[in-house]
Structures are given as structure tokens and as C-alpha cells.
Design an enzyme around this catalytic site. Sequence first.
Site, mmCIF file in Angstrom:
data_model
loop_
_atom_site.group_PDB
_atom_site.id
_atom_site.type_symbol
_atom_site.label_atom_id
_atom_site.label_comp_id
_atom_site.label_asym_id
_atom_site.label_seq_id
_atom_site.Cartn_x
_atom_site.Cartn_y
_atom_site.Cartn_z
ATOM 1 N N ARG A 1 0.829 -1.215 0.000
ATOM 2 C CA ARG A 1 0.000 0.000 0.000
ATOM 3 C C ARG A 1 0.860 1.259 0.000
ATOM 4 O O ARG A 1 0.588 2.206 -0.731
ATOM 5 C CB ARG A 1 -0.950 -0.017 1.211
ATOM 6 C CG ARG A 1 -2.095 -0.963 0.982
ATOM 7 C CD ARG A 1 -3.031 -1.126 2.171
ATOM 8 N NE ARG A 1 -4.157 -1.968 1.742
ATOM 9 C CZ ARG A 1 -5.204 -2.274 2.486
ATOM 10 N NH1 ARG A 1 -5.290 -1.819 3.725
ATOM 11 N NH2 ARG A 1 -6.171 -3.021 1.999
ATOM 12 N N GLN B 1 -9.365 2.093 1.804
ATOM 13 C CA GLN B 1 -8.369 2.800 2.624
ATOM 14 C C GLN B 1 -9.059 3.757 3.590
ATOM 15 O O GLN B 1 -8.664 3.886 4.749
ATOM 16 C CB GLN B 1 -7.404 3.603 1.735
ATOM 17 C CG GLN B 1 -6.682 2.800 0.676
ATOM 18 C CD GLN B 1 -5.829 1.681 1.231
ATOM 19 O OE1 GLN B 1 -5.225 1.838 2.284
ATOM 20 N NE2 GLN B 1 -5.806 0.554 0.558
ATOM 21 N N TYR C 1 -5.933 -0.707 -7.024
ATOM 22 C CA TYR C 1 -5.376 -1.966 -6.499
ATOM 23 C C TYR C 1 -4.749 -1.836 -5.118
ATOM 24 O O TYR C 1 -4.609 -0.757 -4.593
ATOM 25 C CB TYR C 1 -4.476 -2.673 -7.503
ATOM 26 C CG TYR C 1 -3.262 -1.995 -8.069
ATOM 27 C CD1 TYR C 1 -2.664 -0.890 -7.492
ATOM 28 C CD2 TYR C 1 -2.683 -2.527 -9.233
ATOM 29 C CE1 TYR C 1 -1.527 -0.339 -8.041
ATOM 30 C CE2 TYR C 1 -1.550 -1.969 -9.797
ATOM 31 C CZ TYR C 1 -0.975 -0.873 -9.185
ATOM 32 O OH TYR C 1 0.149 -0.324 -9.734
ATOM 33 N N GLU C 2 -4.460 -2.976 -4.532
ATOM 34 C CA GLU C 2 -4.004 -3.074 -3.121
ATOM 35 C C GLU C 2 -4.997 -2.441 -2.160
ATOM 36 O O GLU C 2 -4.607 -1.814 -1.173
ATOM 37 C CB GLU C 2 -2.623 -2.422 -2.939
ATOM 38 C CG GLU C 2 -1.532 -2.885 -3.865
ATOM 39 C CD GLU C 2 -1.324 -4.389 -3.884
ATOM 40 O OE1 GLU C 2 -1.842 -5.082 -3.001
ATOM 41 O OE2 GLU C 2 -0.656 -4.873 -4.808
ATOM 42 N N GLY C 3 -6.281 -2.640 -2.421
ATOM 43 C CA GLY C 3 -7.313 -2.031 -1.586
ATOM 44 C C GLY C 3 -7.734 -0.714 -2.192
ATOM 45 O O GLY C 3 -6.957 0.237 -2.191
#
Lengths: 590, 590
Positions: free
Chosen positions: B294, B440, B433-435
Site C-alpha cells: 500500500r 483505505q 489496487y491493493e485495496g
Amino acid sequence: MAYNAPLDDMAFALQSVAGLPKLQGLEAFENYDPDLITPILDEANKLARDVLAPLNQPGDAHGAVLTDEGVKAAPGFAEAYAQFRDGGWMGLSAPEEWGGQGLPKALALAVMEMFHSANMAFGLCPMLSFGAIEALLAHGTDAQKQTYLPNLVSGTWTGTMNLTEPQAGSDVGALKTKAVPQEDGSYAISGQKIYITWGDHDVAENIIHLVLARLPDAPAGSRGVSLFLVPKFLVKEDGSLGERNGVKCIGLEKKMGIHASPTCVMEYEDATGWLIGQENKGLACMFTMMNSARLNVGLEGVAVGEAAYQAAFDYAQERKQGKAQGVDGPAPILHHADVRRTLTTMRARVAAARAICYACGVAADLAEAAPDESTRASAKLREDLLTPIAKAWSTDMGVDVASLGVQIHGGMGFMNETLAAQLYRDARIAPIYEGTNGIQAIDLVGRKLSGTNGESMRVMLGEVEATAASARATNDPQLVQIADRLREGAEALRQATDWMLEAMKQRDQDKALAGATAYLALAGDVIGGHFLTQAAVSARGEEGGFRARQLALAGFFAETVLATAPGRVSGITQGGDSFLDNSEALFGIA
Amino acid sequence: MAYNAPLDDMAFALQSVAGLPKLQGLEAFENYDPDLITPILDEANKLARDVLAPLNQPGDAHGAVLTDEGVKAAPGFAEAYAQFRDGGWMGLSAPEEWGGQGLPKALALAVMEMFHSANMAFGLCPMLSFGAIEALLAHGTDAQKQTYLPNLVSGTWTGTMNLTEPQAGSDVGALKTKAVPQEDGSYAISGQKIYITWGDHDVAENIIHLVLARLPDAPAGSRGVSLFLVPKFLVKEDGSLGERNGVKCIGLEKKMGIHASPTCVMEYEDATGWLIGQENKGLACMFTMMNSARLNVGLEGVAVGEAAYQAAFDYAQERKQGKAQGVDGPAPILHHADVRRTLTTMRARVAAARAICYACGVAADLAEAAPDESTRASAKLREDLLTPIAKAWSTDMGVDVASLGVQIHGGMGFMNETLAAQLYRDARIAPIYEGTNGIQAIDLVGRKLSGTNGESMRVMLGEVEATAASARATNDPQLVQIADRLREGAEALRQATDWMLEAMKQRDQDKALAGATAYLALAGDVIGGHFLTQAAVSARGEEGGFRARQLALAGFFAETVLATAPGRVSGITQGGDSFLDNSEALFGIA
């Protein structure tokens, strides 16, 4: 997942927000009857939804192609254009004298919004024809009108705008294309034009190019620019098509989006053209086209925003991730508060931009057709004021909303096969062409604000404050809260306007111009909020769901956008100091 | 027009803003000496500028390709990766025990920023390897570390993260991939994973997949998820490569951007894997990778923003349109105030995001390496707080700044051949991406804010206020004005934080979650403004041009961003009411 026009929202925006009823009963619009709105919008939606939308993604994948015989439109586009033409859509707002239906431009805007939403690359073709029709109506001779208007109005021929050259983009006056007078009264046009939208294609019989060029003895800069009409095929005395003119497409740009709209490099080699308007007064003629085109580009922002909203809303209903109260198993992401916030952001901003564009259209109609001079003059001031805002605010919104649409789709939004990704790419051109949004901001604070000594903005602000007062007078607590936000917004815009007028009077205008874009953004927010508030007040007479929706959108916009207005004045008035005073350190220039 | 790292800005951000000196003298960083910063950044810049940047646009045009032998990287990428590997860049911040150089992660971040700026598609490959190294360091057995870490740290092998399945995106717990225990202690992994970045390629000898899967008797949801290591080629006892494992890429996604980064559909068919960490505790292991990833994705936002800024600045120096005072003939558009405003907006936002990311990196280093428990604990709180902000705020910034970069280029920005257009497309994946950035925001107000009862944010706010006080204490009128804006910003963030903590305690958390994204945006603005102010104060000892630049960026950010903070609290606290209370009318759901 297909586009389907928000007919109720559009009709309501026209009637209860943008002021279409003001046009009722005017001589110029004797054909217009409010009962026509629904059937016309309905019929346009069928073309948009059933014919144009299905061609949008295939058109993006295939694009237009340059062949030895000229540009071929993407598959299906010629047939779709034939349906558009046969439906009489091109002439909706054109005068009956030239085969049009004599209806308000504001109504034609709503129709064009659908076509742009369904397929922006397609919509660009008629959009450019509109500009050519406007220019001919305003500046053409009777003979020119008789030769070209009927076929343009019927959609049998299309039109283009040829302004840009490699060294002459925003600075049109730097153009070099030559026009040499001939003995027969025509001109021989030679030069190269770039970024010509639908500059060549096979969807109509002829293409009428309106070309800015320079006479041999013309003064330098923009005061030496003249406008010429150059048909792809010369038109014979009897109106039939004659020989091919000396103009052709020599290249297609490879673009990030609107792939099915051919963006041409056009070469003129002793092409036969005719002067439109007066010599060296081409810029004024160009602005006739440009004003129409700028409003229509603003509308593209609305349209792409609406399409992005619909795609995102559909996806949010279908895609299941995580849990939600009252839902068994995985819940549609629509149930997540953050997704609902994003969708509401999209919808409120689209609605605000739509109202601004439609209101600009009504002002344009009134500016031409109101019976008394003073109404025409004040409508013209309104049209002039709203045009750069409609263009810039709506197209910036279109990009932002298309980006939010991608976000709602998650990973899927980044895939080529997803409509959301196409809309994000397509939307990006609109803040650029027909005058970049930076140029719009300079136009707003220059010609429109400073040029009227703030008169048109002061009248607008008076209406914004009247809207706030009418919302307050309802005593509905939600509307009263919205009214407070709107009043604060109006006050902020008034402060910024006063400062801007003063700054523009100083000899060094850089301070003013450094705040122009932020000023335009604030003006769009406040005027957009004014229209959303008007909608919420007007909707009190509508059925419950519709009323609740208008109130929710106005309330959301008030708390999230209007509430920020007071804090944004300093960004306009002082934001420029930091970089203007430190240009050497930041940019290496004085 | 090539990328060239802003070495002074980066070194200054590390040393004088993000707090790198705090790591000096710590046992874990005995190799670290501040004199290393310049030569390391210099050397990384050579690879970024001379090797990676020239491959960026060709890589976009060519993309990665799936063949019968697996995925082939775009031309030149394997050679570039070999240079990256041979330069020892992969192990910069890895422990010496495993062949790394034991330097701070914060320094490795600055290095990775350059690689992402030069070529984001390339940078993703090492980024995923970092995550795999982190997961193994934290959760691997000694034997696992010995088998895999040396080759991962040297860059001889690369790593991947395999989380997503078609029905399991943001909701990882919905995954279905199976892991069946085998007699030899291994597991047979079967299932399909999608969106696997650099899931297959030919730039390294082996690929170590970290795969989330579910044991046969695992509980439903995220509590039944375990992490497995699945190498592409099985590793023999002697460390040499053995037979091909039962995992392969069966498709590449066709994406809007990062074309040279292969995004794979991976099929596992009885692939041999080994458990990492404990059974059913895979989510905790995943978060080790995710936290690293992240922050690195946030850094991609910084990187793409910096690249967009550089391209726009170069173009603005070269492109001539219109006139400017003191310039003969057409002036570079850099002279127009509106263009300078846009460039300053880009630069200030990039600088703020860079500081947030680097500070998050220093916190991560301290959280691991500080000698005393209480420093480690408070650094961990800081890392946890800043990670979602670094990810979401920086990547939203990256998209906005890339869009502004296109705008500076005018029509040219919409052409495929223009780097600005590629950056606009590439940038769009990072908020997803990555959450997703929505996730977040929920992480921020949930685990990070509510989960610490606001402790970590209160400490942060104390530092913001201390920065404002230090700026005020200089008595420099410009810094005093910035200090006032920063204090107002901190006060707004404090109000929003108090409201959010209270709202999260209520049983209906939708009101809180409806404001989460707006809260994160405000937090990023205020914390970003805090770092820019720190930079302006710290730069008082630097040479004139550098000092003036830091002051200009902080001043611009203060007047245009911090000044809006007070007006944005109501969008967080009340913005949700309008759509939550009218969900039926807006969305057709209760």
C-alpha cells in the site's frame, strides 16, 4: 448495461430550472409547444439507446480508418448517421426557412446530450455541422445560404471547423494558411490544418469545411484572419455535386479516446473557397461557430458524466462484495455508504452541469428570438457569461466523474472491455478542444467579466440570492439549510468577483489571470448550486420520490461543494502571489 | 524530454521533512550513513533515467505477451531487469543476513520512486517482490527463509501476491481456492486467481507466488484463509531449480494502462505449496504484504505525478503560443499565468504526497528498528495511520496531476504518442489496487482511528500544531500566514476527527463511513500541508532559490488547499445525511 436517457430529469431541467417556458409564445418558436418535449425526448432516446449506444464500444475498438479513397467511418456509423439524418435531428433548431423545425436550441441541446452520452465519437459529427450552420446563418450571403444550408440542415451534408495549425492552437492568429483571391470572386486556399474533427468520412455525400486563412496582404495576427467556405465536392449551379475540390485528409491522429471520430490532418492545395463575412473579420465569424461549439462541448461533459454515472450505478447494483444490513449473503456494493457517496457526487455534479448548459441554451434562444431589444441584450449577456462556465466547468466535471465511474468498477474499470474505461479516455479531450479550459477562464475574467464591468455576473448573483431567498421562504428546514449554504457561496463569489474586476484594471493583469481558473471553478459551483436549489424548490410540487431526489442532490451539493466556497476566495485572490513572486525559483523565468 | 529525478527535493524530503536522521546510529542500520544518500540516489537516477525511462513508451505500445512458453515481457525489459538485479537494488533495505544492504526502507522508497516515475510498469515487478520478502521475513520458518530469501533479495527470483478471485476482490474472505494437506507437509493448491501483477514473465529464473487459499475444514469468510508459498519451479534440496509446479498463466488482461506489466489470470492445479505462518491466519500475513504494497502504491502516485509534472514543465518551456511581457515573438506557454498555476498545483501536491510517503517509510523503519519498545510502538501507530493516507491521497493526487499534465499539453496531450497520455492511463490503476481508496478510507476511520480511540491522530495533530507554531515563531510574514492556514486546517481536522470517533461508536456506522473518503482527503491535505510547512521552515538555511521554492510551494498549498479545510468539515459530518436519508429515492434501496 445500455444507456437510457434520464428523461424525467432532462424535461424537468428544461422546464423548471433552465427556463424553457420563457420561449413559449415567441414568434420565432411558433412551432414550439411544451407538449412536444416528451415525445421529442422519447424519440431521441430510442435512437441514442438502441442505435448509437450499441456502436460505442465497437467504434472505440475499431476506430475510423484512412484509406486511398479517404476516411472510412467505423462499422455501422454510416447506417446510424442515415437514421439520424432521416429522423430530422440535424434541423431540430434550425429555421424553417432552411428546412429546419424552428424549435429552441435548448431542446436540441437535450437531444444532443443523449447522442453524446450514447456515443460521443458519433455526436461530434453533427456537433460540427451545427457550428457550420450557425456561421452561415449569421455571416453567409443569401446565395451561400441557398447553396449550402438546406443540405446542412437536412444532414445530407456535414460541416467542419478548420482552425488549428501546428504553430497555431490557442493562438489562432498565428495561422499561415493562405487564401489568394481569384478572378471569379472565389479564393484559392492552400495550407495544412490539424485536429480537424470528422474532417473526412463516408457517412454523408459532401463536407462543408469552414476554414480560417490569411489573405496575401492581411495584417499580422488575429486581425488578418478571414473565414472561407471550402466544400469537399464543388456544388454546381443546379445544386448537384461537381468535381472534387483540392482538399483531402492526409493523416488521422492516433488518440487516447473518441477513436470512432476521425481527427484529420487536412491538406488544402489551391482549393476553391468563398469568403464568409468580411475580409479580415474571420475571428468574429469563428466566434459564432465557437460559441455554439463551446456550449456543445460543455454538454459533452454532461453527457459523458451521465453515461459514466449510469454505468457505475448499474455495476454497483450487480457487483456483490461484503455484507450489508438486511441483505443475505454478499451484498451489492450499492449498499456500501462510500459507494453511495461516490454515486451521489457523480449525479449531483452532472445535474448541476446539465442545468448550466441548458440555461445557457435558453439564454442563446432568447438572445436571438426575444421580441424586445432589452430582453435580447440581457439574454446575450447571460449567454456570454455562461458559455465559458458551461464549457470548462462541465468538461472538468466530465473527467472527474468518468474517473469516479472507473473507481466504482474496481479492477474491472481498468479493463479495456469496460465502458467506464472508454468514458475516462473519451472524456479527457473535452477540457482541451474548442478553447482549452484555461482559455475559457481567461475569457470569463476578461471579455465576460471585465468587458462588462461585472454587470452580467452581478445580475447572475442577484438571481442566486433570490433563489436562496425563495428556498428560505419555504420554511422547510432542509431547504433553509441549503439556502444558507447558497447565500454563503454567493457572498464568496461576489467577493472574488469584486477582487477580480479590480485586479483586471491594474496594469499587471497576471495576478488576475493567475486566479482565473479557480475563479471559474467557484463560479460554476455557485451557479450550479443555484440551479440545484431551484430544482429542489420547484420539485416541491412533484411526486415524493422525484422531490426527495432533487432535495437530496441539492443538499449534498450544498454541504460538500457550496460549503467550501468561502474558503476558496483566498486561493483566487492570493494563490497566485506565491508562484508569480517566485517564478525565477520555480520556473527559471522572471 | 526524459525523466530526471529531482535529487535535491528527494534528499531534502528524506532528511529535513520525513525524519531520516532519526534512524542514524540505530543498530539495525549500522550500514547507514547520511553521506550515502547522494551517491545512492545518484546511481538510482542513472538506471531510472538512462535505462528504464527509454523503455516506458515502447513498453506501453508493445505490452507483455502470452505465448505457449508463458509470458514474454516487453522488449528490453529482461535486460533492464538484469541491470536492476545486478545493481543490487532489490536488497537495498533487506537484512544483511539474507544478502541485503540493511539500509532504511525510507531510502529504498526514494529509489523506487525513481523507478516508478521512469517506468511504472517495470517498477511493479520489484514492488511485488518486496511484499513477498516482507511476508517471509515476518512469517516464514527458518527453512523457508533459507530456501527463498537469498534469491528474492538478490532479485534472482521475483515474488507475487495472489489474492483476488472473480468473486473475491475487496472482500478477500470470499475466496475459494483450495489447499489440501499432503503427507509430506506440503499442500496441494487448486483454484484460479485474477489480476496477478507480473504473475508470469521471463525476466527472472523463478517466481515465488504467495497465495491465499482455504483449507478443507476452514471456517467461512476471512477467518478461514491461509497463506501459501507456491514457487513456479520447485526448489531442490541443493537450492537448484527442479520441476515446473502446477501453476501457470492462462490469460493476460487487456488494460487501459501499465501495458508492460503483465496482469495475469493464474491457474493452480494441484500445485505444491507450503503454509506461511499459521493455518487460518493468512489474512494477518497478507496484511504484512499489503501494508508494504500500500505504501509502495502510494509512492506510485507520487512517481507518476512527478513524471507528469516533468513532462508538462518541459512541454511548457518548448511550446510557444501567444505573447508575454519581455518575450519577442510567440512566448513559451510557461509564461502564461494560468499555466504556471497549473504547474505549481502539480508540484505542490507531488511534494506533499512524497513527504507523506517518505514519513510513512521512516515510521515503518522505526517501528521495526528503534531500540526501545515505546518508540517502536508509537512509530507503528504512525505507520498505521499514514499508510491508508499515503496510499489513497497520493494515488488520487497521481490521477489528478496526470490529468493536469495532459491539459498543459493541449491537443498533443490527447495523442497516444505523448507521454502525458500514457501517464493519465497508467495512473488510473493506483487508486484501485491493493485495496481501493474507498477501502483505505474505511481502514483509516475504522482500524486506525476508531481502533486506537483517536490516539494516533491526536499525536499527529499535535505535531501539525507544533509545525504551525514553529512557522509562526520565525516572524517571517509569509511563514506566519502559512502557519495561520495550517492551524485552521488542524482545527478542522480535529473537529472532523472528534465527530468521526463519536459517529463510529454509534450502532449505525453508515453515517461515519459515508464521510470516510472526505475525511481521508482532509487528513491528507492537512498532513501534507504540515510537511510542506516543515520544508519551508527547514529550508531557511538553504540557498536562496531552493528556499524560495519551498516557501512558494507551501504558500500556494496553504492558500489554495489548507484554506478550504474549515469549509469541508460539514461535507464529512453532514454530507452523508442527504443520500443516506434518501436512499430509496436515489438508489431504490432502503
